[in-house]
Design a protein around this motif. Structure first.
Motif, PDB file in Angstrom:
ATOM      1  N   GLY A 190       0.822  -1.198   0.000  1.00 22.65           N
ATOM      2  CA  GLY A 190       0.000   0.000   0.000  1.00 22.65           C
ATOM      3  C   GLY A 190       0.853   1.243   0.000  1.00 22.65           C
ATOM      4  N   PHE A 191       0.294   2.348  -0.503  1.00 24.10           N
ATOM      5  CA  PHE A 191       1.022   3.599  -0.554  1.00 24.10           C
ATOM      6  C   PHE A 191       0.012   4.692  -0.811  1.00 24.10           C
ATOM      7  CE2 PHE A 191       1.608   0.740  -4.073  1.00 24.10           C
ATOM      8  CZ  PHE A 191       0.883   1.338  -5.081  1.00 24.10           C
ATOM      9  N   GLY A 192       0.315   5.906  -0.343  1.00 24.66           N
ATOM     10  CA  GLY A 192      -0.614   6.995  -0.542  1.00 24.66           C
ATOM     11  C   GLY A 192      -0.222   8.223   0.241  1.00 24.66           C
ATOM     12  N   THR A 193      -1.188   9.054   0.541  1.00 22.25           N
ATOM     13  CA  THR A 193      -0.958  10.295   1.267  1.00 22.25           C
ATOM     14  C   THR A 193      -1.806  10.309   2.531  1.00 22.25           C
ATOM     15  OG1 THR A 193      -2.726  11.460   0.079  1.00 22.25           O
ATOM     16  CG2 THR A 193      -0.532  11.523  -0.901  1.00 22.25           C
ATOM     17  N   PHE A 194      -1.501  11.251   3.402  1.00 19.81           N
ATOM     18  CA  PHE A 194      -2.350  11.470   4.563  1.00 19.81           C
ATOM     19  C   PHE A 194      -2.348  12.953   4.909  1.00 19.81           C
ATOM     20  CE2 PHE A 194       1.820  10.522   6.394  1.00 19.81           C
ATOM     21  CZ  PHE A 194       1.966  11.472   7.407  1.00 19.81           C
ATOM     22  N   ALA A 195      -3.414  13.376   5.552  1.00 22.15           N
ATOM     23  CA  ALA A 195      -3.543  14.758   6.023  1.00 22.15           C
ATOM     24  C   ALA A 195      -3.916  14.720   7.490  1.00 22.15           C
ATOM     25  CB  ALA A 195      -4.595  15.508   5.225  1.00 22.15           C
ATOM     26  N   ALA A 196      -3.390  15.650   8.261  1.00 26.46           N
ATOM     27  CA  ALA A 196      -3.640  15.710   9.703  1.00 26.46           C
ATOM     28  C   ALA A 196      -4.160  17.088  10.065  1.00 26.46           C
ATOM     29  CB  ALA A 196      -2.361  15.413  10.480  1.00 26.46           C
ATOM     30  N   GLU A 197      -5.306  17.121  10.697  1.00 29.43           N
ATOM     31  CA  GLU A 197      -5.865  18.354  11.230  1.00 29.43           C
ATOM     32  C   GLU A 197      -5.517  18.429  12.714  1.00 29.43           C
ATOM     33  OE1 GLU A 197      -7.233  20.518   9.288  1.00 29.43           O
ATOM     34  OE2 GLU A 197      -7.327  19.245   7.505  1.00 29.43           O
ATOM     35  N   ILE A 198      -4.884  19.523  13.131  1.00 30.49           N
ATOM     36  CA  ILE A 198      -4.388  19.669  14.494  1.00 30.49           C
ATOM     37  C   ILE A 198      -5.403  20.443  15.330  1.00 30.49           C
ATOM     38  CG2 ILE A 198      -2.461  20.402  15.923  1.00 30.49           C
ATOM     39  CD1 ILE A 198      -1.757  18.274  13.830  1.00 30.49           C
ATOM     40  N   ALA A 199      -5.735  19.891  16.496  1.00 30.05           N
ATOM     41  CA  ALA A 199      -6.751  20.512  17.355  1.00 30.05           C
ATOM     42  C   ALA A 199      -6.155  21.458  18.388  1.00 30.05           C
ATOM     43  CB  ALA A 199      -7.556  19.421  18.066  1.00 30.05           C
ATOM     44  N   VAL A 200      -4.841  21.506  18.500  1.00 32.02           N
ATOM     45  CA  VAL A 200      -4.171  22.375  19.469  1.00 32.02           C
ATOM     46  C   VAL A 200      -3.686  23.616  18.728  1.00 32.02           C
ATOM     47  CG1 VAL A 200      -2.316  22.562  21.152  1.00 32.02           C
ATOM     48  CG2 VAL A 200      -3.466  20.369  20.807  1.00 32.02           C
ATOM     49  N   HIS A 201      -3.998  24.787  19.256  1.00 29.33           N
ATOM     50  CA  HIS A 201      -3.699  26.024  18.533  1.00 29.33           C
ATOM     51  C   HIS A 201      -2.822  26.963  19.362  1.00 29.33           C
ATOM     52  CE1 HIS A 201      -6.711  24.747  15.661  1.00 29.33           C
ATOM     53  NE2 HIS A 201      -7.590  24.621  16.641  1.00 29.33           N
ATOM     54  N   GLY A 202      -1.979  27.696  18.674  1.00 30.07           N
ATOM     55  CA  GLY A 202      -1.120  28.686  19.288  1.00 30.07           C
ATOM     56  C   GLY A 202      -0.626  29.638  18.224  1.00 30.07           C
ATOM     57  N   PRO A 203      -0.003  30.734  18.606  1.00 33.58           N
ATOM     58  CA  PRO A 203       0.450  31.729  17.620  1.00 33.58           C
ATOM     59  C   PRO A 203       1.497  31.150  16.671  1.00 33.58           C
ATOM     60  CG  PRO A 203       1.353  32.185  19.802  1.00 33.58           C
ATOM     61  CD  PRO A 203       0.334  31.116  19.987  1.00 33.58           C
ATOM     62  N   GLY A 204       1.166  31.117  15.400  1.00 35.99           N
ATOM     63  CA  GLY A 204       2.086  30.606  14.404  1.00 35.99           C
ATOM     64  C   GLY A 204       2.176  29.102  14.326  1.00 35.99           C
ATOM     65  N   TRP A 205       1.380  28.381  15.114  1.00 36.49           N
ATOM     66  CA  TRP A 205       1.447  26.927  15.094  1.00 36.49           C
ATOM     67  C   TRP A 205       0.727  26.381  13.858  1.00 36.49           C
ATOM     68  CZ3 TRP A 205       0.151  25.100  20.785  1.00 36.49           C
ATOM     69  CH2 TRP A 205       1.120  25.635  21.652  1.00 36.49           C
ATOM     70  N   PRO A 206       1.234  25.303  13.267  1.00 35.03           N
ATOM     71  CA  PRO A 206       0.550  24.733  12.099  1.00 35.03           C
ATOM     72  C   PRO A 206      -0.777  24.103  12.496  1.00 35.03           C
ATOM     73  CG  PRO A 206       2.364  23.320  12.785  1.00 35.03           C
ATOM     74  CD  PRO A 206       2.473  24.570  13.599  1.00 35.03           C
ATOM     75  N   ALA A 207      -1.770  24.281  11.637  1.00 36.82           N
ATOM     76  CA  ALA A 207      -3.086  23.696  11.874  1.00 36.82           C
ATOM     77  C   ALA A 207      -3.293  22.425  11.064  1.00 36.82           C
ATOM     78  CB  ALA A 207      -4.179  24.702  11.519  1.00 36.82           C
ATOM     79  N   ARG A 208      -2.360  22.156  10.151  1.00 36.61           N
ATOM     80  CA  ARG A 208      -2.541  21.008   9.256  1.00 36.61           C
ATOM     81  C   ARG A 208      -1.178  20.541   8.760  1.00 36.61           C
ATOM     82  NH1 ARG A 208      -6.413  18.910   5.511  1.00 36.61           N
ATOM     83  NH2 ARG A 208      -5.514  18.296   3.517  1.00 36.61           N
ATOM     84  N   PHE A 209      -1.031  19.249   8.612  1.00 36.68           N
ATOM     85  CA  PHE A 209       0.144  18.657   7.988  1.00 36.68           C
ATOM     86  C   PHE A 209      -0.312  17.740   6.862  1.00 36.68           C
ATOM     87  CE2 PHE A 209       2.195  19.298  12.227  1.00 36.68           C
ATOM     88  CZ  PHE A 209       3.271  20.058  11.803  1.00 36.68           C
ATOM     89  N   GLU A 210       0.532  17.618   5.850  1.00 40.29           N
ATOM     90  CA  GLU A 210       0.298  16.650   4.789  1.00 40.29           C
ATOM     91  C   GLU A 210       1.536  15.784   4.641  1.00 40.29           C
ATOM     92  OE1 GLU A 210      -0.812  18.711   1.256  1.00 40.29           O
ATOM     93  OE2 GLU A 210      -2.743  19.376   2.062  1.00 40.29           O
ATOM     94  N   GLY A 211       1.337  14.485   4.439  1.00 38.93           N
ATOM     95  CA  GLY A 211       2.457  13.573   4.339  1.00 38.93           C
ATOM     96  C   GLY A 211       2.156  12.428   3.389  1.00 38.93           C
TER      97      GLY A 211
END
Length: 231
Positions: A190-211
């Protein structure tokens, strides 16, 4: 494996065993001088992979010591990540990027009770759509890679349930012109992509990652590379 799911501006190195002739810097050897043999072997080979990756980036190898929370302390201007599991060691580094996170796991069933602590009910239900045996380990690996990419950017802890991951799987063989395309693709589990939505927030913190993720040869590899905004 790792090179196939990383963008071309990331330098990678991986080994599937522990060569007996590895030589580290004395400062690195001192970090595991009192450790058990298994720990010394995985540390030494992983650091060796990091040296190889730095050389592929055009840099002379140098001691890679420990920073905060035990993470590798990379040279100025370099970001990177190291991972190891049974039968596999790897490193990835880049210049001019924000963060990198990689993880590798054996493609084995999760120990009882671990999935419930690392996955939301929606995530656990969605794993069945991937058509992989025991996909819980893939989710665990992705969340490890997410944390490794998250912490250098924020300096804060991120719990397993603080990131909600959605996976996409490619058909086999991978349709051209995807970089994973090739005659060997049909042998991959198997192979593919994933996306992550982050529920913890702060100034300048990423809200999403893609891998990206890859399952092959009894191993799971997940990777995130965050470029600078200009890139």
């Amino acid at each position: 494996m790792l090179e196939e799911i990383m963008p071309p501006w990331v330098a990678t190195a991986e080994l599937f065993g522990d060569p007996p002739d590895i030589t580290l810097f004395p400062e690195e050897e001192a970090l595991v001088s009192g450790s058990a043999d298994k720990r010394r072997r995985e540390f030494r080979t992983s650091r060796h992979c990091a040296h190889l990756a730095l050389r592929r980036l055009g840099m002379d190898p140098r001691p890679i010591l420990r920073g905060e929370r035990g993470a590798p302390a990379w040279p100025p201007g370099v970001v990177g990540s190291i991972t190891h599991c049974t039968g596999y060691r790897a490193a990835a580094v880049a210049r001019g990027a924000l963060s990198i996170g990689i993880d590798a796991e054996p493609h084995l069933p999760m120990p009882r009770g671990v999935l419930e602590r690392t996955a939301t009910p929606a995530e656990a239900a969605a794993l069945d759509l991937l058509d992989l045996p025991d996909p819980g380990r893939l989710l665990f690996s992705a969340k490890e890679a997410i944390y490794k990419a998250w912490y250098p950017l924020t300096g804060h802890w991120l719990g397993f349930l603080d990131a909600t991951v959605t996976f996409t799987a490619f058909p086999s063989p991978i349709p051209s012109p995807h970089p994973l395309d090739g005659p060997e693709a049909v042998a991959r589990a198997g192979f593919g992509t994933f996306a992550a939505e982050i529920a913890v927030h702060g100034p300048g913190w990423p809200a999403r990652f893609e891998g990206r993720w890859l399952v092959s040869g009894g191993l799971i590899v997940t990777a995130i590379a965050v470029p600078t905004p200009s890139a």
